[in-house]
Design an enzyme around this catalytic site. Sequence first.
Site, PDB file in Angstrom:
ATOM      1  N   ARG A  97      61.671  77.149  37.943  1.00  0.00           N
ATOM      2  CA  ARG A  97      60.610  77.973  37.368  1.00  0.00           C
ATOM      3  C   ARG A  97      59.529  78.171  38.427  1.00  0.00           C
ATOM      4  O   ARG A  97      58.985  77.177  38.936  1.00  0.00           O
ATOM      5  CB  ARG A  97      60.020  77.269  36.135  1.00  0.00           C
ATOM      6  CG  ARG A  97      58.816  77.976  35.602  1.00  0.00           C
ATOM      7  CD  ARG A  97      58.062  77.221  34.528  1.00  0.00           C
ATOM      8  NE  ARG A  97      56.852  77.956  34.218  1.00  0.00           N
ATOM      9  CZ  ARG A  97      55.703  77.429  33.848  1.00  0.00           C
ATOM     10  NH1 ARG A  97      55.579  76.122  33.695  1.00  0.00           N
ATOM     11  NH2 ARG A  97      54.669  78.193  33.606  1.00  0.00           N
ATOM     12  N   HIS A 142      50.477  83.036  36.275  1.00  0.00           N
ATOM     13  CA  HIS A 142      50.054  81.630  36.175  1.00  0.00           C
ATOM     14  C   HIS A 142      48.640  81.499  36.757  1.00  0.00           C
ATOM     15  O   HIS A 142      48.437  80.942  37.837  1.00  0.00           O
ATOM     16  CB  HIS A 142      51.064  80.739  36.919  1.00  0.00           C
ATOM     17  CG  HIS A 142      50.970  79.263  36.611  1.00  0.00           C
ATOM     18  ND1 HIS A 142      52.044  78.515  36.179  1.00  0.00           N
ATOM     19  CD2 HIS A 142      49.943  78.385  36.695  1.00  0.00           C
ATOM     20  CE1 HIS A 142      51.689  77.252  36.012  1.00  0.00           C
ATOM     21  NE2 HIS A 142      50.406  77.144  36.321  1.00  0.00           N
ATOM     22  N   GLU A 187      50.211  78.795  29.838  1.00  0.00           N
ATOM     23  CA  GLU A 187      49.173  78.081  29.094  1.00  0.00           C
ATOM     24  C   GLU A 187      47.988  78.959  28.714  1.00  0.00           C
ATOM     25  O   GLU A 187      46.845  78.729  29.172  1.00  0.00           O
ATOM     26  CB  GLU A 187      48.701  76.864  29.897  1.00  0.00           C
ATOM     27  CG  GLU A 187      49.812  75.858  30.108  1.00  0.00           C
ATOM     28  CD  GLU A 187      49.342  74.530  30.681  1.00  0.00           C
ATOM     29  OE1 GLU A 187      48.183  74.419  31.087  1.00  0.00           O
ATOM     30  OE2 GLU A 187      50.156  73.595  30.707  1.00  0.00           O
ATOM     31  N   ASN A 327      54.850  73.353  27.707  1.00  0.00           N
ATOM     32  CA  ASN A 327      54.383  72.396  28.718  1.00  0.00           C
ATOM     33  C   ASN A 327      53.832  71.216  27.937  1.00  0.00           C
ATOM     34  O   ASN A 327      52.935  71.393  27.102  1.00  0.00           O
ATOM     35  CB  ASN A 327      53.244  72.973  29.558  1.00  0.00           C
ATOM     36  CG  ASN A 327      53.661  74.178  30.383  1.00  0.00           C
ATOM     37  OD1 ASN A 327      54.841  74.541  30.424  1.00  0.00           O
ATOM     38  ND2 ASN A 327      52.706  74.800  31.048  1.00  0.00           N
ATOM     39  N   TYR A 329      52.421  67.198  28.412  1.00  0.00           N
ATOM     40  CA  TYR A 329      52.092  66.067  29.276  1.00  0.00           C
ATOM     41  C   TYR A 329      51.646  64.849  28.482  1.00  0.00           C
ATOM     42  O   TYR A 329      51.914  63.731  28.838  1.00  0.00           O
ATOM     43  CB  TYR A 329      50.946  66.434  30.239  1.00  0.00           C
ATOM     44  CG  TYR A 329      51.372  67.383  31.324  1.00  0.00           C
ATOM     45  CD1 TYR A 329      51.803  66.908  32.549  1.00  0.00           C
ATOM     46  CD2 TYR A 329      51.360  68.758  31.113  1.00  0.00           C
ATOM     47  CE1 TYR A 329      52.209  67.773  33.552  1.00  0.00           C
ATOM     48  CE2 TYR A 329      51.757  69.633  32.109  1.00  0.00           C
ATOM     49  CZ  TYR A 329      52.182  69.130  33.325  1.00  0.00           C
ATOM     50  OH  TYR A 329      52.589  69.991  34.303  1.00  0.00           O
ATOM     51  N   GLU A 399      57.214  72.412  31.376  1.00  0.00           N
ATOM     52  CA  GLU A 399      56.523  71.481  32.288  1.00  0.00           C
ATOM     53  C   GLU A 399      56.439  70.120  31.632  1.00  0.00           C
ATOM     54  O   GLU A 399      56.139  70.016  30.433  1.00  0.00           O
ATOM     55  CB  GLU A 399      55.068  71.916  32.572  1.00  0.00           C
ATOM     56  CG  GLU A 399      54.906  73.018  33.550  1.00  0.00           C
ATOM     57  CD  GLU A 399      53.438  73.372  33.814  1.00  0.00           C
ATOM     58  OE1 GLU A 399      52.566  72.485  33.782  1.00  0.00           O
ATOM     59  OE2 GLU A 399      53.181  74.565  34.053  1.00  0.00           O
TER      60      GLU A 399
END
Length: 500
Positions: A97, A142, A187, A327, A329, A399
């Site tokens: 990606r 991005h 995002e 994504n 985390y 991600e």
Amino acid sequence: MAMLSLQAVVLSALLQNAWSINSRFPPNFKFGAGSSAYQIEGGWNADGKGLNIWDRFVQEIPSPIMNNDTGNVAADSYRLWREDVKAAAQMKLQFYRFSLSWTRILPSGFTNEINKAGVKYYSDLIDALLAEGIEPVVTIYHWDLPVKISDLGGWTNPLIVNWFGDYARVVYSLYADRVKTWLTINEPNVMCDLFYNTGAYAPGIKEQVYGPFLCNKYVLLAHAKAYRIFAEEFRPKYIGRFSLAYHALWIEPATRRDAALAELGRQHQLGRYSYPIFSKRGGWPPSIEKLMLKVSLAEGYSESRLPSFTEDEIEFIKGTADFYGMNHYTSYLIRPSTPEDEPGIWFLTGSPELRATLFYPPGSSYGAASIFPVYPVGIRRMMAWVKRQYGDIDILITENGFSTSGYQLADFGRVNYIREYLEQVQLSIEVDNVSVIGYAAWSLIDSFEWTDGYTTKFGLYEIDFNDPNRTRTPRLSANYYACVIAARSLDVKDSCWCED
Ligand code: BGC
């Protein structure tokens, strides 16, 4: 006591047995890694590239970036992209990606000029990946907005819907013959907040009343525009699957009493960006629409600060994704704010609209980016929530990663993180029946970490930023990940080297 421990032994043996039966990732599950243009490319003014907001932001005095770092050279992938392909091929990634720099292709941001060198750069990269059997997964945008568009209001100006659509059309006409998986915008939820609310990221605007909410509306319309342009003008000829890459922060109630607040928090953080696209009803999440109206009227505004949609806009946005790009985390706990709390402004702190505060789950461990507590079960809960909200949709983890600082090839922390998060992904697939179709480790190589500059590192490959050759060296995690990919299982040694 003896009886209990015997039961525990039997149970654990049964579980281990069940585990070993299902420890392989399903055949449709793909392994990849990611990057983004501004964070790795450098070549900020090379070969006709135009200026974007990060090119300008990093030049501000005093610098908003740690150590006055800039992305002017970064990992120098504009020159060294073949090394990135080599790294991806060494790990036998199934997909890579990466993102396109808007101003490398359209220097002014608009379609008046197309930069041939920029077009060729991505074309060569795509060809080289395909030659290695690696699928290119392309993020169209991005965070590196053209300065001209930003100066006209950027994501808060309704005209961006057409400007982004025009850019997307150019991109499809160049690469849709070879790219089959697209992420329109990275995002959007973090972007609207950090660009226009906290102002921590370029273009650094602190406008908490309308900024993040106007951006919220126009980012959704811009995404939908890009999706519909593909559907109408390119679909007959090319296959293409679309989503956005959401920052899916899992929010848990601090106490049982906070369950409703936690759900409101999820809708405020993420639902505002995904409900309009993925829900059957479309439009804003009802709980947030109600809350924002109430709060805005109480503040003395004549209408909701969350701009309304027309019926046509609701229909235009609804259904414009083919999978859910996630994504993920970390996870946070939520509780009502108290008068002693710092006034919350949303991302990772809390929200004035909700009067809520977010904080780290007690006992969590951290990577170098201390805003990201390690909380593996959060990814499973997050995906289960997406399934409950929007039905049985494919989820691509776009991600997931762990940060370190300093030069460190033996990155056991990152190996643990990847293993523990992937274990939870397996449970999502096997126990919760969530359709997870792939996982992209963030990131392929060390990168410019936005306001952290080069102090925070997420790379599977280490880069020496003092070395003009920016040599890429595989960390332990790169080897571990390569072994997982080869085995399609987590049943490999942590300190596994590919040759093992
Ligand atoms: C962003 C990446 C960033 C990563 C780690 C994500 O929110 O999409 O660009 O590098 O977080 O901070």
